[in-house]
Design a protein around this motif. Structure first.
Motif, PDB file in Angstrom:
ATOM      1  N   ASP A 132       5.613 -56.793  69.443  1.00  0.00           N
ATOM      2  CA  ASP A 132       4.972 -56.657  70.710  1.00  0.00           C
ATOM      3  C   ASP A 132       4.329 -57.927  71.301  1.00  0.00           C
ATOM      4  O   ASP A 132       4.161 -58.334  72.557  1.00  0.00           O
ATOM      5  CB  ASP A 132       3.938 -55.594  70.480  1.00  0.00           C
ATOM      6  CG  ASP A 132       4.645 -54.188  70.389  1.00  0.00           C
ATOM      7  OD1 ASP A 132       5.970 -54.057  70.474  1.00  0.00           O
ATOM      8  OD2 ASP A 132       4.032 -53.145  69.731  1.00  0.00           O
ATOM      9  N   ALA A 133       3.853 -58.778  70.304  1.00  0.00           N
ATOM     10  CA  ALA A 133       3.187 -59.793  70.735  1.00  0.00           C
ATOM     11  C   ALA A 133       3.969 -60.993  71.095  1.00  0.00           C
ATOM     12  O   ALA A 133       3.704 -61.724  72.225  1.00  0.00           O
ATOM     13  CB  ALA A 133       2.184 -60.526  69.543  1.00  0.00           C
ATOM     14  N   ILE A 134       5.516 -61.024  70.493  1.00  0.00           N
ATOM     15  CA  ILE A 134       6.135 -61.945  70.865  1.00  0.00           C
ATOM     16  C   ILE A 134       6.707 -61.720  72.213  1.00  0.00           C
ATOM     17  O   ILE A 134       7.022 -62.507  73.106  1.00  0.00           O
ATOM     18  CB  ILE A 134       7.292 -61.993  69.846  1.00  0.00           C
ATOM     19  CG1 ILE A 134       6.873 -62.573  68.375  1.00  0.00           C
ATOM     20  CG2 ILE A 134       8.410 -63.095  70.388  1.00  0.00           C
ATOM     21  CD1 ILE A 134       7.605 -62.484  67.145  1.00  0.00           C
ATOM     22  N   GLY A 135       6.983 -60.366  72.342  1.00  0.00           N
ATOM     23  CA  GLY A 135       7.712 -59.916  73.613  1.00  0.00           C
ATOM     24  C   GLY A 135       9.185 -59.657  73.592  1.00  0.00           C
ATOM     25  O   GLY A 135       9.787 -60.130  72.347  1.00  0.00           O
ATOM     26  N   TYR A 136       9.624 -58.992  74.558  1.00  0.00           N
ATOM     27  CA  TYR A 136      11.044 -58.700  74.513  1.00  0.00           C
ATOM     28  C   TYR A 136      11.952 -59.219  75.768  1.00  0.00           C
ATOM     29  O   TYR A 136      11.382 -59.371  76.624  1.00  0.00           O
ATOM     30  CB  TYR A 136      11.061 -56.988  74.662  1.00  0.00           C
ATOM     31  CG  TYR A 136      10.143 -56.293  73.422  1.00  0.00           C
ATOM     32  CD1 TYR A 136      11.128 -56.277  72.259  1.00  0.00           C
ATOM     33  CD2 TYR A 136       8.873 -55.969  73.420  1.00  0.00           C
ATOM     34  CE1 TYR A 136      10.417 -55.508  71.051  1.00  0.00           C
ATOM     35  CE2 TYR A 136       8.356 -55.391  72.600  1.00  0.00           C
ATOM     36  CZ  TYR A 136       9.118 -55.136  71.214  1.00  0.00           C
ATOM     37  OH  TYR A 136       8.295 -54.455  70.256  1.00  0.00           O
ATOM     38  N   PRO A 137      13.163 -59.424  75.436  1.00  0.00           N
ATOM     39  CA  PRO A 137      14.056 -59.067  74.234  1.00  0.00           C
ATOM     40  C   PRO A 137      13.878 -59.872  73.092  1.00  0.00           C
ATOM     41  O   PRO A 137      13.230 -60.883  73.252  1.00  0.00           O
ATOM     42  CB  PRO A 137      15.557 -59.332  74.801  1.00  0.00           C
ATOM     43  CG  PRO A 137      15.115 -60.324  75.898  1.00  0.00           C
ATOM     44  CD  PRO A 137      13.957 -60.170  76.371  1.00  0.00           C
ATOM     45  N   LEU A 138      13.970 -59.265  71.894  1.00  0.00           N
ATOM     46  CA  LEU A 138      13.727 -59.683  70.637  1.00  0.00           C
ATOM     47  C   LEU A 138      14.899 -59.719  69.525  1.00  0.00           C
ATOM     48  O   LEU A 138      15.661 -58.568  69.502  1.00  0.00           O
ATOM     49  CB  LEU A 138      12.205 -59.187  70.322  1.00  0.00           C
ATOM     50  CG  LEU A 138      12.018 -59.534  68.685  1.00  0.00           C
ATOM     51  CD1 LEU A 138      10.299 -59.653  68.911  1.00  0.00           C
ATOM     52  CD2 LEU A 138      12.307 -58.423  67.675  1.00  0.00           C
ATOM     53  N   MET A 139      14.933 -60.767  68.798  1.00  0.00           N
ATOM     54  CA  MET A 139      15.940 -60.325  67.787  1.00  0.00           C
ATOM     55  C   MET A 139      15.386 -60.309  66.561  1.00  0.00           C
ATOM     56  O   MET A 139      14.380 -61.127  66.012  1.00  0.00           O
ATOM     57  CB  MET A 139      16.811 -61.749  67.672  1.00  0.00           C
ATOM     58  CG  MET A 139      17.731 -61.869  66.437  1.00  0.00           C
ATOM     59  SD  MET A 139      19.260 -61.302  66.927  1.00  0.00           S
ATOM     60  CE  MET A 139      20.143 -62.183  67.884  1.00  0.00           C
ATOM     61  N   ILE A 140      15.760 -59.295  65.646  1.00  0.00           N
ATOM     62  CA  ILE A 140      15.559 -59.101  64.008  1.00  0.00           C
ATOM     63  C   ILE A 140      16.708 -59.659  63.385  1.00  0.00           C
ATOM     64  O   ILE A 140      17.624 -59.330  63.552  1.00  0.00           O
ATOM     65  CB  ILE A 140      15.298 -57.502  63.978  1.00  0.00           C
ATOM     66  CG1 ILE A 140      14.238 -56.886  64.696  1.00  0.00           C
ATOM     67  CG2 ILE A 140      14.798 -57.549  62.350  1.00  0.00           C
ATOM     68  CD1 ILE A 140      14.351 -55.347  64.496  1.00  0.00           C
ATOM     69  N   LYS A 141      16.191 -60.673  62.390  1.00  0.00           N
ATOM     70  CA  LYS A 141      17.158 -61.220  61.596  1.00  0.00           C
ATOM     71  C   LYS A 141      17.045 -61.203  60.077  1.00  0.00           C
ATOM     72  O   LYS A 141      15.713 -61.385  59.711  1.00  0.00           O
ATOM     73  CB  LYS A 141      17.241 -62.806  61.932  1.00  0.00           C
ATOM     74  CG  LYS A 141      17.708 -63.193  63.382  1.00  0.00           C
ATOM     75  CD  LYS A 141      17.509 -64.317  63.818  1.00  0.00           C
ATOM     76  CE  LYS A 141      18.680 -65.268  63.319  1.00  0.00           C
ATOM     77  NZ  LYS A 141      18.650 -66.641  63.616  1.00  0.00           N
ATOM     78  N   ALA A 142      17.740 -60.960  59.185  1.00  0.00           N
ATOM     79  CA  ALA A 142      17.740 -61.138  57.793  1.00  0.00           C
ATOM     80  C   ALA A 142      17.171 -62.427  57.404  1.00  0.00           C
ATOM     81  O   ALA A 142      18.080 -63.453  57.898  1.00  0.00           O
ATOM     82  CB  ALA A 142      19.032 -60.648  57.144  1.00  0.00           C
ATOM     83  N   ALA A 143      16.334 -62.544  56.863  1.00  0.00           N
ATOM     84  CA  ALA A 143      15.700 -63.945  56.453  1.00  0.00           C
ATOM     85  C   ALA A 143      16.662 -64.647  55.282  1.00  0.00           C
ATOM     86  O   ALA A 143      16.495 -65.770  55.409  1.00  0.00           O
ATOM     87  CB  ALA A 143      14.398 -63.822  55.803  1.00  0.00           C
TER      88      ALA A 143
END
Length: 669
Positions: free
Chosen positions: A149-160
């Motif tokens: 929520d702090a980074i903002g959207y759109p956002l990417m979730i990525k496997a580290a």
């Protein structure tokens, strides 16, 4: 230089390394699984050793077995190719501990890049631009939600610890985050054994541009310019080219400098690729370093005239880089596409089976084929279903695209379904031709690359009909040379008592049936379908080429025809731009659909491993509800309820290996 190396890989990359080693006088040792006993890399190497069962975990991922073969065969070095153990730092350490040379970067460099989170922090500290995001240790769902929520959207979730497009999700709203996080972590855990994720601000309509870097043990690091890989589907690269049509000279210089800075930050030695995401405004951000040679390296080889595998061998042997930065050539334009055994019209479902026919263009100065299979080989269910890489080179981008289209037109694959037609449409699409495609374009507009309405293929259908009629003429000619040339039973000219003869020709285009009415003989015909008619004149076939006049206009088609059983013929018609695959069938016999699936059963679409079961006996489900997820050929497949109803039986559990067409879930009737 080495006298003997072992190649710890398979397929086209193993064959590629073998070719360079043979040119340099280096002997090669191949390793193979039970499924690859007859594979081309086994046949082409100087010697080959078995290392285990068909699953990668039982063979190509067994570092101990590979090291044992290296010791017993007398190899001095191991080339890991790409995939499998190529980016495994523990294996690189084990190779060195065994007194052998690992042809790639040091394990310490790999470990610095092994975690996307750690790599991003390292690059930020080194002054390489990175995307805003979160890479911290706290992986609790609540904390990740707050960070998102702090980074903002759109956002990417990525496997580290991921790669290859796995473990990645785009989230456009805070309310969608939790479900996408769970899915991403599950996929990462299954694919990589670890479910840590990182969060990044998602750049809209980005370009994917990577820089080929090379370092040596003498402190030198350079780049070999860029490759653009923006044509992607679900984060998998589809078309790669060099130079990028998007970059300005200034941006190319800045990205090249940043890539070298990144390589120096981890003391990089050997071949690697620094990948950047580039915004529409030209802002670029570090994504990752692939610590290996990449699938698309031939693009760089064709525009530089360099053999990157030879460079790898020389650097691993302790030599300095062959050229300095200002001496790297750049000539013309190169493009690569990958021919896969997959069905684009069925969601790109991977395929397998024997390659009954594999016709590819001949390699020359402008066309290169890298393949690990030949006609008669089998695409197995255990590995990536790539058939070949097709790479073209010409003086500039328009001519390279024209050469690519011509080369694709020469491809003919019979056996498992392939993506050739999809690639042909891709190579002609305005977004590609105009150089404006971004990484999400294919996923947003996939329908633009799928087959259009059948009316677009009207002339191709007419050509297929003409081919069958010309074929009848050949039968008549053979009859005239027979001992009884006047026999009415031998003359195939369509003659009927009292009227001009006509006959119906039936074709199947996938599941759609077409019936054409034809009249005439001797290359002069009238063909009707659905109220439309065509006049064909001067139809002649010369080998694979059919030339004729349709409605007064001269046309030329290439055809591939295979006679099957019971009066059926497999026909492929190509007019230089479009391809049409048909099955010629007897007019009054209806073929049964091969794609049947009972409305009360969920079947495995191909062999694979069950990774998630989301239903149990007695559950009430809705049509389209996800019931099970299976993993096959490096991808997850979601299996959904064919209708609303009650689950009567679940016949597979998580971890089970299932065969194609196995009934996995049954609904109560």
């Amino acid at each position: 230089m080495f006298s003997k190396i072992l190649i710890a890989n398979r397929g086209e990359i193993a064959c590629r390394v073998i070719r360079t080693c043979r040119r340099l006088g280096i002997r090669t040792v191949a390793v193979y699984s039970e499924a690859d006993a007859d594979a081309q890399h086994v046949r082409q190497a100087d010697e080959a050793w078995p290392i285990g069962g068909p699953r990668p975990a039982d063979s190509y991922l067994r570092g101990d077995a590979i090291l044992d073969v290296a010791r017993r065969s007398g190899a001095q070095a191991i080339h890991p190719g790409y995939g499998f153990l190529s980016e495994n730092a523990d294996f690189a350490d084990a190779v060195e501990a065994a007194g052998l040379v690992f042809i790639g970067p040091k394990a310490a460099s790999m470990r610095k890049m092994g975690s996307k989170a750690g790599a991003k922090e390292l690059m930020h500290a080194a002054g390489v631009p990175v995307v805003p995001g979160y890479t911290g240790e706290d992986q609790s769902p609540d904390h990740l939600q707050r960070e998102a929520d702090a980074i903002g959207y759109p956002l990417m979730i990525k496997a580290a610890h991921g790669g290859g497009g796995k473990g990645m999700r785009i989230v456009r709203d805070s309310g969608e985050f939790a479900a996408n996080l769970e899915s991403c972590q599950r996929e990462a855990r299954n694919a990589f054994g670890r479910d840590r994720v990182l969060l990044e601000r998602y750049v809209e309509k980005p370009r994917h541009i990577e820089i080929q870097v090379f370092g040596d043990s003498h402190g030198h690091a350079i780049h070999l310019n860029e490759r653009e890989c923006s044509a992607q589907r679900r984060y998998q690269k589809v078309l790669e080219e060099s130079p990028s049509p998007f970059l300005t000279p200034q941006l190319r210089q800045a990205m090249g400098d940043a890539a070298v800075l990144a390589a120096r930050a981890i003391d990089y030695v050997n071949a690697g690729t620094v990948e950047f995401i580039v915004g529409q405004d030209g802002g670029f951000y570090f994504m990752e370093i692939n610590t290996r040679l990449q699938v698309e390296h031939p693009v760089t080889e064709l525009v530089t005239g360099l053999d990157l595998v030879e460079w790898q061998l020389r650097v691993a042997a302790g030599e300095a880089l062959p050229l300095a930065q200002d001496a790297i050539p750049q000539r013309g334009h190169a493009i690569e596409v990958r021919l896969y055994a997959e069905d684009p019209e069925a969601g790109f479902l991977p395929g397998s089976g024997r390659l009954e026919r594999l016709r590819l263009p001949s390699s020359d100065a402008g066309v290169r084929i890298d393949s690990g299979v030949i006609e008669g080989d089998t695409v197995t269910i255990f590995y990536d279903p790539m058939i070949a890489k097709l790479i073209v080179h010409d003086a500039d981008r328009p001519r390279a695209l024209a050469r690519l289209r011509a080369a694709l037109a020469q491809c003919d694959i019979v056996g498992p379904k392939s993506n050739v037609e999809f690639l042909e449409r891709l190579a002609r699409h305005p977004a590609v031709v105009e150089g404006r495609i971004d990484t999400g374009y294919l996923d947003r507009h996939l329908d633009e690359f799928m087959p259009g309405d059948v009316d677009e293929a009207d002339l191709l259908l007419a050509a297929a009909a003409a081919q069958l009629l010309v074929q009848e003429g050949d039968t008549r000619d053979a009859a005239s040379a027979s001992p009884d040339p006047t026999s009415p039973w031998a003359i195939a000219d369509g003659w009927r008592l009292g009227h001009g003869g006509h006959r119906d020709l039936a074709f199947l285009q996938g599941e759609r049936r077409h019936v054409l009415r034809a009249q005439g003989s001797g290359g002069e015909y009238r063909i009707e379908r659905d109220g439309q008619s065509h006049t064909i004149e001067g139809a002649r076939r010369d080998g694979d080429v059919l030339s004729l006049r349709i409605d007064g206009h001269g046309r030329r088609f290439t055809l591939a025809v295979d006679r099957l059983d019971e009066g059926r013929q497999r026909i492929v018609v190509h007019d230089g731009e479009r391809r049409l695959r048909l099955l010629g069938v007897p007019r009054y016999r209806h073929e049964q659909s091969s794609a049947g699936s009972a409305g009360d059963r969920v079947l495995a679409p191909m062999p694979g491993r069950v990774v998630l079961v989301k239903a149990a006996a007695g559950d009430v489900v809705e049509a389209g509800q996800e019931l099970m997820v299976i993993e096959a050929m490096k991808m997850e497949l979601s299996l959904k309820a064919p209708r609303a109803g009650t689950v009567a039986e679940v016949r597979a559990a998580s971890g089970d290996f299932v065969e194609a067409d196995a009934v996995l879930v049954a609904l109560a009737s």
